[in-house]
Design a protein around this motif. Structure first.
Motif, PDB file in Angstrom:
ATOM      1  N   SER A   2       0.824  -1.205   0.000  1.00  0.00           N
ATOM      2  CA  SER A   2       0.000   0.000   0.000  1.00  0.00           C
ATOM      3  C   SER A   2       0.862   1.261   0.000  1.00  0.00           C
ATOM      4  N   ARG A   3       1.932   1.241   0.792  1.00  0.00           N
ATOM      5  CA  ARG A   3       2.802   2.416   0.874  1.00  0.00           C
ATOM      6  C   ARG A   3       3.481   2.701  -0.461  1.00  0.00           C
ATOM      7  N   MET A   4       3.986   1.672  -1.100  1.00  0.00           N
ATOM      8  CA  MET A   4       4.668   1.849  -2.380  1.00  0.00           C
ATOM      9  C   MET A   4       3.686   2.278  -3.467  1.00  0.00           C
ATOM     10  N   HIS A   5       2.495   1.699  -3.443  1.00  0.00           N
ATOM     11  CA  HIS A   5       1.471   2.087  -4.416  1.00  0.00           C
ATOM     12  C   HIS A   5       1.090   3.549  -4.218  1.00  0.00           C
ATOM     13  N   GLY A   6       0.943   3.963  -2.967  1.00  0.00           N
ATOM     14  CA  GLY A   6       0.598   5.348  -2.682  1.00  0.00           C
ATOM     15  C   GLY A   6       1.651   6.315  -3.191  1.00  0.00           C
ATOM     16  N   ALA A   7       2.924   5.948  -3.040  1.00  0.00           N
ATOM     17  CA  ALA A   7       4.013   6.800  -3.523  1.00  0.00           C
ATOM     18  C   ALA A   7       3.966   6.927  -5.037  1.00  0.00           C
ATOM     19  N   ALA A   8       3.731   5.802  -5.718  1.00  0.00           N
ATOM     20  CA  ALA A   8       3.646   5.828  -7.177  1.00  0.00           C
ATOM     21  C   ALA A   8       2.464   6.658  -7.647  1.00  0.00           C
ATOM     22  N   ALA A   9       1.325   6.484  -6.978  1.00  0.00           N
ATOM     23  CA  ALA A   9       0.119   7.234  -7.349  1.00  0.00           C
ATOM     24  C   ALA A   9       0.319   8.731  -7.136  1.00  0.00           C
ATOM     25  N   VAL A  65      12.757  -0.094  -6.068  1.00  0.00           N
ATOM     26  CA  VAL A  65      14.145  -0.226  -5.624  1.00  0.00           C
ATOM     27  C   VAL A  65      14.156  -0.383  -4.111  1.00  0.00           C
ATOM     28  N   CYS A  66      15.013  -1.260  -3.606  1.00  0.00           N
ATOM     29  CA  CYS A  66      15.194  -1.398  -2.156  1.00  0.00           C
ATOM     30  C   CYS A  66      16.347  -0.519  -1.698  1.00  0.00           C
ATOM     31  N   ALA A  67      16.179   0.125  -0.555  1.00  0.00           N
ATOM     32  CA  ALA A  67      17.179   1.063  -0.062  1.00  0.00           C
ATOM     33  C   ALA A  67      18.411   0.376   0.512  1.00  0.00           C
ATOM     34  N   ASP A  68      18.460  -0.954   0.481  1.00  0.00           N
ATOM     35  CA  ASP A  68      19.663  -1.647   0.946  1.00  0.00           C
ATOM     36  C   ASP A  68      20.551  -2.071  -0.221  1.00  0.00           C
ATOM     37  N   ASN A  69      20.380  -1.404  -1.370  1.00  0.00           N
ATOM     38  CA  ASN A  69      21.208  -1.683  -2.543  1.00  0.00           C
ATOM     39  C   ASN A  69      22.042  -0.446  -2.893  1.00  0.00           C
ATOM     40  N   PRO A  70      23.074  -0.132  -2.106  1.00  0.00           N
ATOM     41  CA  PRO A  70      23.843   1.091  -2.345  1.00  0.00           C
ATOM     42  C   PRO A  70      24.596   1.103  -3.662  1.00  0.00           C
ATOM     43  N   LEU A  71      24.806  -0.059  -4.280  1.00  0.00           N
ATOM     44  CA  LEU A  71      25.556  -0.111  -5.528  1.00  0.00           C
ATOM     45  C   LEU A  71      24.659  -0.282  -6.753  1.00  0.00           C
ATOM     46  N   ILE A  72      23.355  -0.091  -6.562  1.00  0.00           N
ATOM     47  CA  ILE A  72      22.450  -0.084  -7.709  1.00  0.00           C
ATOM     48  C   ILE A  72      22.960   0.921  -8.736  1.00  0.00           C
ATOM     49  N   TRP A  73      22.665   0.690  -9.995  1.00  0.00           N
ATOM     50  CA  TRP A  73      23.223   1.549 -11.049  1.00  0.00           C
ATOM     51  C   TRP A  73      22.121   2.033 -11.991  1.00  0.00           C
ATOM     52  N   ALA A 101      -4.030  -8.911  -3.529  1.00  0.00           N
ATOM     53  CA  ALA A 101      -3.146  -9.527  -2.530  1.00  0.00           C
ATOM     54  C   ALA A 101      -3.755  -9.422  -1.139  1.00  0.00           C
ATOM     55  N   THR A 102      -3.967 -10.545  -0.502  1.00  0.00           N
ATOM     56  CA  THR A 102      -4.577 -10.559   0.829  1.00  0.00           C
ATOM     57  C   THR A 102      -3.675 -11.186   1.889  1.00  0.00           C
ATOM     58  N   LEU A 103      -2.735 -12.033   1.495  1.00  0.00           N
ATOM     59  CA  LEU A 103      -1.846 -12.650   2.479  1.00  0.00           C
ATOM     60  C   LEU A 103      -0.927 -11.598   3.096  1.00  0.00           C
ATOM     61  N   PRO A 104      -0.686 -11.681   4.406  1.00  0.00           N
ATOM     62  CA  PRO A 104       0.216 -10.716   5.046  1.00  0.00           C
ATOM     63  C   PRO A 104       1.582 -10.638   4.378  1.00  0.00           C
ATOM     64  N   ALA A 105       2.108 -11.777   3.938  1.00  0.00           N
ATOM     65  CA  ALA A 105       3.425 -11.784   3.289  1.00  0.00           C
ATOM     66  C   ALA A 105       3.414 -10.993   1.995  1.00  0.00           C
ATOM     67  N   HIS A 106       2.296 -11.044   1.275  1.00  0.00           N
ATOM     68  CA  HIS A 106       2.196 -10.311   0.014  1.00  0.00           C
ATOM     69  C   HIS A 106       1.994  -8.818   0.237  1.00  0.00           C
ATOM     70  N   ARG A 107       1.479  -8.445   1.389  1.00  0.00           N
ATOM     71  CA  ARG A 107       1.354  -7.020   1.714  1.00  0.00           C
ATOM     72  C   ARG A 107       2.686  -6.460   2.222  1.00  0.00           C
ATOM     73  N   GLU A 108       3.442  -7.313   2.907  1.00  0.00           N
ATOM     74  CA  GLU A 108       4.723  -6.866   3.476  1.00  0.00           C
ATOM     75  C   GLU A 108       5.835  -6.864   2.443  1.00  0.00           C
ATOM     76  N   HIS A 109       5.853  -7.882   1.596  1.00  0.00           N
ATOM     77  CA  HIS A 109       6.913  -8.009   0.594  1.00  0.00           C
ATOM     78  C   HIS A 109       6.363  -7.547  -0.755  1.00  0.00           C
ATOM     79  N   CYS A 110       6.633  -6.311  -1.051  1.00  0.00           N
ATOM     80  CA  CYS A 110       6.027  -5.635  -2.211  1.00  0.00           C
ATOM     81  C   CYS A 110       6.315  -6.392  -3.504  1.00  0.00           C
ATOM     82  N   LEU A 111       5.283  -6.588  -4.299  1.00  0.00           N
ATOM     83  CA  LEU A 111       5.306  -7.264  -5.604  1.00  0.00           C
ATOM     84  C   LEU A 111       5.476  -8.784  -5.510  1.00  0.00           C
TER      85      LEU A 111
END
Length: 233
Positions: free
Chosen positions: A80-87, A97-105, A159-169
Motif C-alpha cells: 500500500s505504501r509503495m502504491h501510494g508513492a507511485a500514485a 528499488v530497495c534502499a539496501d542496494n547502495p551499488l544499484i546503477w 493480494a490478501t496474504l500478510p506476506a504479500h502485503r509486506e513483501h512488495c510485488l
C-alpha cells in the motif's frame, strides 16, 4: 508515459537497524541509493517511500533537507505504501528499488526499462526484474523491478496474504500462472557474475562494502572487478 523510481526505505530493519543512515565511505547508504538511481536517463521522477512512524522521522528529515521527494505510509503494508508513492507522483510505470542496494546503477535501471517496454509491447511481459540472480546472470544488487501502475493496482486489490502485503510485488512473483514474468542477462558480459552479493542485509555486508575502495560514481565493471579481487585475495 511517466516512469517513476520508488525507493522502499525504513529504519526498522531487524537484521541491521537504521541501515539506510549508516555511513558508507562518507555518505549515508540512502544517499548512495538516491544518487545512483538518479543516474537513470529513462526515469522521469524518483520518490522514497517511508513508514509514517516516529522512528522514521529522522530519515524523512534527512531526505527532505536534501530535496528528495518522500511519501509516507503504512510500515507493515508495504504494498500500500509503495502504491501510494507511485500514485502521488503520477506513475504509469513503477520501478521498485530497495534502499539496501547502495551499488544499484542507473544504467542497469535503464536496461530494465528498455527490456520491459520492448517485451511488454510484444505481449510477453507483465513484470520484469534484474535486481537478483534468479534465472539470469546478474550480481545481486545492481538492478530493480518494474511493473505498470495498472498491474501494481491489481496487486494491491488482489493480494490478501500478510506476506504479500509486506513483501512488495511478491504477489506477482508468486503467481507465474497469472502473470508473465521476465528477466534477462547483463548486456555487458563482464557483469555475468550471479555469485556476487552487492546488497546490504547484515552487519557483515556493511563491513564488507565499507572495506572496499568504492565511490558513489563507481561503475558496475569496477564494482565487479573489486569484488572478484577481494574473493581471490
Amino acid at each position: 508515459m511517466k516512469t517513476v523510481i520508488v525507493i522502499q526505505a525504513r529504519l526498522g530493519s531487524s537484521r541491521l537497524p537504521c541501515k539506510t543512515l549508516l555511513n558508507l565511505r562518507g555518505l549515508p547508504v540512502i544517499d548512495w541509493v538516491v544518487e545512483r538511481c538518479g543516474r537513470s536517463e529513462l526515469a522521469d521522477d524518483l520518490v522514497v517511500a517511508l513508514p509514517d512512524t516516529r522512528r522514521d522521522e529522522v530519515l524523512a528529515r534527512h531526505l527532505q533537507a536534501r530535496g528528495v521527494n518522500i511519501f509516507r505510509g503504512s510500515e507493515q503494508d508495504v504494498l500500500s505504501r509503495m502504491h501510494g508513492a507511485a500514485a502521488a507522483h503520477g506513475a504509469d510505470l513503477v520501478v521498485r528499488v530497495c534502499a539496501d542496494n547502495p551499488l544499484i546503477w542507473g544504467g542497469e535501471i535503464d536496461n530494465l526499462i528498455r527490456f520491459y517496454l520492448r517485451e511488454n509491447a510484444a505481449g510477453n511481459c507483465d513484470y520484469a526484474y534484474n535486481h537478483i540472480p534468479r534465472n539470469n546472470l546478474y550480481p545481486d544488487g545492481l538492478g530493480a523491478e518494474i511493473v505498470s501502475f495498472g498491474l501494481f493496482t491489481r496487486a494491491l486489490r488482489e493480494a490478501t496474504l500478510p506476506a504479500h502485503r509486506e513483501h512488495c510485488l511478491s504477489y506477482i512473483v508468486d503467481n507465474p500462472d497469472l502473470f508473465k514474468i521476465r528477466t534477462f542477462d547483463p548486456l555487458d558480459p563482464a557483469l555475468h557474475h550471479p555469485e556476487l552479493k552487492l546488497d546490504m542485509d547484515t552487519a557483515d555486508d556493511f563491513i564488507n562494502l565499507s572495506l572496499l575502495d568504492i565511490r558513489p560514481d563507481i561503475t558496475p565493471r569496477e564494482i565487479v572487478a573489486l569484488f572478484r579481487q577481494t574473493l581471490t585475495s
